[in-house]
Design a protein around this motif. Structure first.
Motif, PDB file in Angstrom:
ATOM      1  N   ASP A 146       3.733   9.511   0.929  1.00 30.21           N
ATOM      2  CA  ASP A 146       2.645   8.612   0.534  1.00 30.21           C
ATOM      3  C   ASP A 146       2.013   9.031  -0.784  1.00 30.21           C
ATOM      4  O   ASP A 146       1.478  10.133  -0.923  1.00 30.21           O
ATOM      5  N   ASN A 147       2.082   8.109  -1.763  1.00 31.29           N
ATOM      6  CA  ASN A 147       1.446   8.284  -3.066  1.00 31.29           C
ATOM      7  C   ASN A 147       1.965   9.488  -3.852  1.00 31.29           C
ATOM      8  O   ASN A 147       1.332   9.939  -4.800  1.00 31.29           O
ATOM      9  N   THR A 148       3.099  10.011  -3.413  1.00 35.79           N
ATOM     10  CA  THR A 148       3.854  10.979  -4.207  1.00 35.79           C
ATOM     11  C   THR A 148       5.173  10.334  -4.604  1.00 35.79           C
ATOM     12  O   THR A 148       5.431  10.099  -5.784  1.00 35.79           O
ATOM     13  N   LEU A 149       5.998  10.023  -3.627  1.00 35.24           N
ATOM     14  CA  LEU A 149       7.259   9.325  -3.870  1.00 35.24           C
ATOM     15  C   LEU A 149       7.066   7.810  -3.841  1.00 35.24           C
ATOM     16  O   LEU A 149       7.577   7.087  -4.696  1.00 35.24           O
ATOM     17  N   PHE A 150       6.320   7.354  -2.850  1.00 35.82           N
ATOM     18  CA  PHE A 150       6.135   5.920  -2.628  1.00 35.82           C
ATOM     19  C   PHE A 150       4.659   5.585  -2.772  1.00 35.82           C
ATOM     20  O   PHE A 150       3.790   6.309  -2.272  1.00 35.82           O
ATOM     21  N   MET A 151       4.375   4.493  -3.476  1.00 35.81           N
ATOM     22  CA  MET A 151       2.979   4.114  -3.720  1.00 35.81           C
ATOM     23  C   MET A 151       2.448   3.295  -2.545  1.00 35.81           C
ATOM     24  O   MET A 151       2.349   2.065  -2.590  1.00 35.81           O
ATOM     25  N   SER A 152       2.098   3.996  -1.496  1.00 37.25           N
ATOM     26  CA  SER A 152       1.602   3.348  -0.286  1.00 37.25           C
ATOM     27  C   SER A 152       0.234   2.714  -0.547  1.00 37.25           C
ATOM     28  O   SER A 152      -0.610   3.305  -1.202  1.00 37.25           O
ATOM     29  N   PRO A 153       0.017   1.512  -0.028  1.00 39.15           N
ATOM     30  CA  PRO A 153      -1.259   0.837  -0.284  1.00 39.15           C
ATOM     31  C   PRO A 153      -2.422   1.509   0.432  1.00 39.15           C
ATOM     32  O   PRO A 153      -2.271   2.028   1.543  1.00 39.15           O
ATOM     33  N   LEU A 154      -3.559   1.477  -0.222  1.00 36.40           N
ATOM     34  CA  LEU A 154      -4.804   1.976   0.339  1.00 36.40           C
ATOM     35  C   LEU A 154      -5.715   0.798   0.653  1.00 36.40           C
ATOM     36  O   LEU A 154      -5.527  -0.294   0.107  1.00 36.40           O
ATOM     37  N   PRO A 155      -6.707   0.980   1.505  1.00 37.16           N
ATOM     38  CA  PRO A 155      -7.684  -0.094   1.695  1.00 37.16           C
ATOM     39  C   PRO A 155      -8.306  -0.481   0.357  1.00 37.16           C
ATOM     40  O   PRO A 155      -8.676   0.380  -0.445  1.00 37.16           O
TER      41      PRO A 155
END
Length: 575
Positions: free
Chosen positions: A39-48
Motif C-alpha cells: 500500500d502506497n509503496t508499490l501500489f497507490m491504494s486509495p485513501l478516504p
C-alpha cells in the motif's frame, strides 16, 4: 530472540508465510533479500477522500473497531473499487495506479539471480490474498513470496500488530537465508521505517553478542523511505462503498448478533452556500492580485472561488430568492481593493443589472487572496475600491452550490433531518428557536462580515451553556449581530438590520470540523482512542482555491457537490 533455535529456520518453514505456491531457491543461492511494501509503496491504494468526508470521519473510516467488517483497510471491496473497479482495471493492469519507480526496482530484483524478492503487506490474508495476487499478476510481477498478515503465525504465534507480524517475517527471512549479505526494505510510512531500522540493529547486536558460534553473520540492512502518495476513489463510488459497509454493519446489528454496537448512517455537513466559481474563472480572477514587491507567495492563500451567500446551510427563504441549488448567474468585476496588502478582493455585480441576488455584505465581492493570519471575512474592512480597466472587467459564470462534506455517525432513533445537522448534540437548538440565519447564534460565535464561516472558528467565551468550543454552545450569544438582504447590484432595497425570526432553516446540512484523518498504519487500527479527543480544536478549511500558499489543503471541490439521495447525479445515500 535469545530463546529461538537457529535449526528451526528452514525454507519449508519460511514458505508458510507466503500465499503463493512457488518453490523458493536453495539457501546458498540467495545473497540479497528485497522486501517491498504494497500500500502506497508499490501500489497507490486509495485513501478516504479528505474533501468528501469531515476530518473526524476520515479517521473513523480507518479505525478497525468502527465497523464490524473492520472498515477501510479490512474490507476488500474498497480496494476492488480502485480506479473504475476491478472488472475494468484488471484487464489493463490497473494502469496509472502503480508507483512506477518501485515497479522498475521490483523488476530489477526479479532479474537479479541471487536475490529473493518479497511482497509484504499488513492486509489480512483471509480477505485480501486472492485480490492482491490478481493485482500483482496484472502487472506481471513475479514475486518469490507474497506475504499477508495471517490470523496466527506459522508456528501459532500471536501477531498483535502489523509491525509484529512484519518483524516476524523479516526475522525468518534473515535467519533462513543465512548466506544473504544484505536486506533492503521499501516502506512508505516513516513510523515503520524507523521501527525496521531499529529492529535490524537489534538483530545485528544479538548476532554479534551471541556466546555460541553462529553460521549467520550480521547483515547489511537498508530501509528505503518511499515518498508517500495520496490517491482517492471516485467520490460517488467511494460514498457507495462506505454506504455498503454501513449497511452490512447495521444488518449484523439488527440480526441480534451484535446488539451492543451502534447502527451508523451518513449525514451531511454544509459549510457554506455561495455562488461557486469554476476553476477556469478562478485562474482569471487571480490575475487581479498584485502582491507587494518581495512578498513570498508561500505566505499567501489564493482563493477566488465563490461569492458567499450564507455560511452553513442556506435558509429556504434565501435559497428560493437566489433560484435554488444549481442556478447559474453571470457576474462582472467592477473594482478591486485590498486591506493593508493583507487581503485582496474583487467587487462584482450581476449581469444583467437588477438581477436578484443575496449576500450578507453591503455588496457582492469575491475574496481573491489573504496572507497568513487573515480571515476571508476581513474583506469587509476594505474601504477603497479602485475601478478596473475595461480589459480587467472580467465576466464569469457562477453556480449556486454548497461546500459539502459527509460524516459517518451513530444512527439516532427519532432524530429528524434538522437535528442530524449537528455533530455536537448538546449544542442543538430547538426548532422553535431557529432564526432565518441558522448560523446566527447557534454556534456561540461572533459574526462580523459576509465570510464569517472563518470567524465562526473563534469561540464565544461568554457562551452560557458551555460545551465543545468548536461546536458552540447554544442560545443568547451575540444578540447584536445584524444582516442585510440585497436583491439589486448596488445594495438597494436593503432589508432588516436586526435579526429576523420569520423563517426557519431548510435542513440542508450540518456541522463538521475536528482533527483526524490521514493515512493510518494497519497496526494503528487497534488504537481507537487516537481520534477520540481530537474533534474540538480543529476547524475545517473552507477554501477551494488552487493549491498555492500556506495551506496545502486547497485542492477540493470547487463546484456544487451532488446532493445525497438526489436521484440522477446524486450520491447514493440511504438506509
Amino acid at each position: 530472540m535469545a530463546g529461538r533455535k537457529l535449526a528451526s529456520y528452514t525454507v519449508t518453514g519460511l514458505k508458510r508465510w507466503s500465499c503463493v505456491a512457488q518453490e523458493l531457491p536453495p539457501i546458498p543461492q540467495v545473497k540479497a533479500l528485497h522486501v517491498y511494501d504494497f500500500d502506497n509503496t508499490l501500489f497507490m491504494s486509495p485513501l478516504p477522500n479528505s474533501k468528501l468526508w469531515t476530518i473526524p470521519t476520515t479517521g473513523f473510516l480507518q479505525t478497525q473497531d468502527s465497523f464490524l467488517n473492520g472498515g477501510w483497510w479490512h474490507d476488500p471491496h474498497i480496494l476492488e473499487a480502485t480506479g473504475q473497479g476491478i472488472e475494468k482495471e484488471e484487464p489493463r493492469g490497473w494502469d496509472g495506479w502503480w508507483n512506477e519507480q518501485i515497479v522498475d526496482l521490483v523488476g530489477l530484483s526479479i532479474k537479479q539471480t541471487d536475490a529473493l524478492t518479497i511482497l509484504m503487506t499488513g492486509r489480512g490474508e483471509a480477505n485480501f490474498a486472492d485480490l492482491i495476487k490478481r493485482i500483482v499478476k496484472s502487472k506481471n510481477l513475479a514475486f518469490d513470496m507474497i506475504c499477508l498478515k495471517p490470523q496466527v503465525g506459522p508456528n501459532n504465534q500471536t501477531l498483535p500488530s502489523t509491525m509484529k507480524y512484519k518483524q516476524a517475517v523479516l526475522r525468518d527471512l534473515v535467519y533462513t537465508y543465512k548466506d544473504a549479505e544484505e536486506i533492503k526494505v521499501y516502506e512508505d510510512r516513516p513510523k515503520h521505517t524507523r521501527a525496521f531500522r531499529e529492529y535490524f540493529e537489534d538483530i545485528n547486536k544479538e548476532l554479534l553478542s551471541s556466546p555460541r558460534p553462529l553460521s549467520r553473520k550480521p547483515i547489511t540492512a537498508e530501509v528505503v523511505q518511499v515518498a508517500d502518495t495520496v490517491t482517492t476513489l471516485d467520490p460517488t463510488a467511494e460514498t457507495a462503498e462506505v454506504q455498503r459497509m454501513i449497511n452490512a454493519h447495521n444488518t449484523a446489528i439488527s440480526s441480534g448478533s451484535h446488539a451492543l454496537l451502534t447502527p451508523l448512517e451518513i449525514k451531511r455537513t454544509v459549510f457554506f452556500t455561495g455562488y461557486l466559481i469554476s476553476q477556469v474563472d478562478t485562474t482569471r480572477l487571480l490575475t487581479l492580485v498584485k502582491l507587494p514587491s518581495g512578498m513570498p507567495k508561500k505566505e499567501v492563500k489564493f482563493l477566488a472561488n465563490n461569492i458567499m451567500i450564507t455560511p452553513r446551510p442556506c435558509p429556504a427563504s434565501i435559497l428560493e430568492k437566489v433560484g435554488g441549488i444549481g442556478r447559474k448567474s453571470t457576474w462582472q468585476v467592477t473594482g478591486i481593493g485590498n486591506y493593508e496588502s493583507r487581503i485582496w478582493a474583487a467587487r462584482v455585480t450581476p449581469i444583467p443589472p437588477g438581477t436578484p441576488y443575496h449576500t450578507e455584505n453591503s455588496y457582492p465581492i469575491v475574496v481573491l487572496a489573504i496572507v497568513k493570519g487573515m480571515r476571508p471575512h476581513e474583506a469587509s474592512r476594505i474601504q477603497n475600491w479602485q475601478p478596473v480597466s475595461t480589459d480587467k472587467q472580467y465576466m464569469f459564470q457562477a453556480e449556486v452550490g454548497e461546500k459539502v462534506q459527509l460524516r459517518v455517525e451513530a444512527e439516532i432513533e427519532g432524530e429528524g433531518e434538522y437535528e442530524s445537522l449537528f455533530h455536537n448534540k448538546s449544542a442543538k437548538r430547538q426548532r422553535g428557536d431557529q432564526q432565518d440565519h441558522p448560523a446566527f447564534e447557534r454556534d456561540g460565535y461572533r459574526r462580523t462580515g459576509p465570510y464569517n464561516n472563518e470567524e465562526n472558528r473563534r469561540p464565544n467565551n461568554n457562551n452560557p451553556r458551555g460545551g465543545n468550543s468548536n461546536r458552540g454552545g447554544g442560545r443568547g450569544a451575540n444578540n447584536n449581530t445584524s444582516t442585510s438582504y440585497h436583491h439589486h447590484p448596488r445594495g438597494a432595497h436593503r432589508g432588516p438590520t436586526a435579526r429576523s425570526s420569520n423563517h426557519r432553516t431548510n435542513n440542508r446540512g450540518g456541522r463538521g470540523g475536528g482533527r483526524g484523518g490521514g493515512y493510518r498504519s494497519l497496526d494503528d487500527v487497534q488504537n481507537t482512542s487516537r481520534y477520540a479527543n481530537q474533534g474540538s480544536s480543529y476547524q475545517p478549511n473552507y477554501d477551494d482555491g488552487p493549491s498555492q500558499g500556506f495551506s496545502s489543503n486547497t485542492d477540493g471541490y470547487n463546484a456544487s457537490f451532488p446532493a445525497l439521495g438526489a436521484g440522477d447525479g446524486g450520491l447514493p445515500y440511504g438506509k
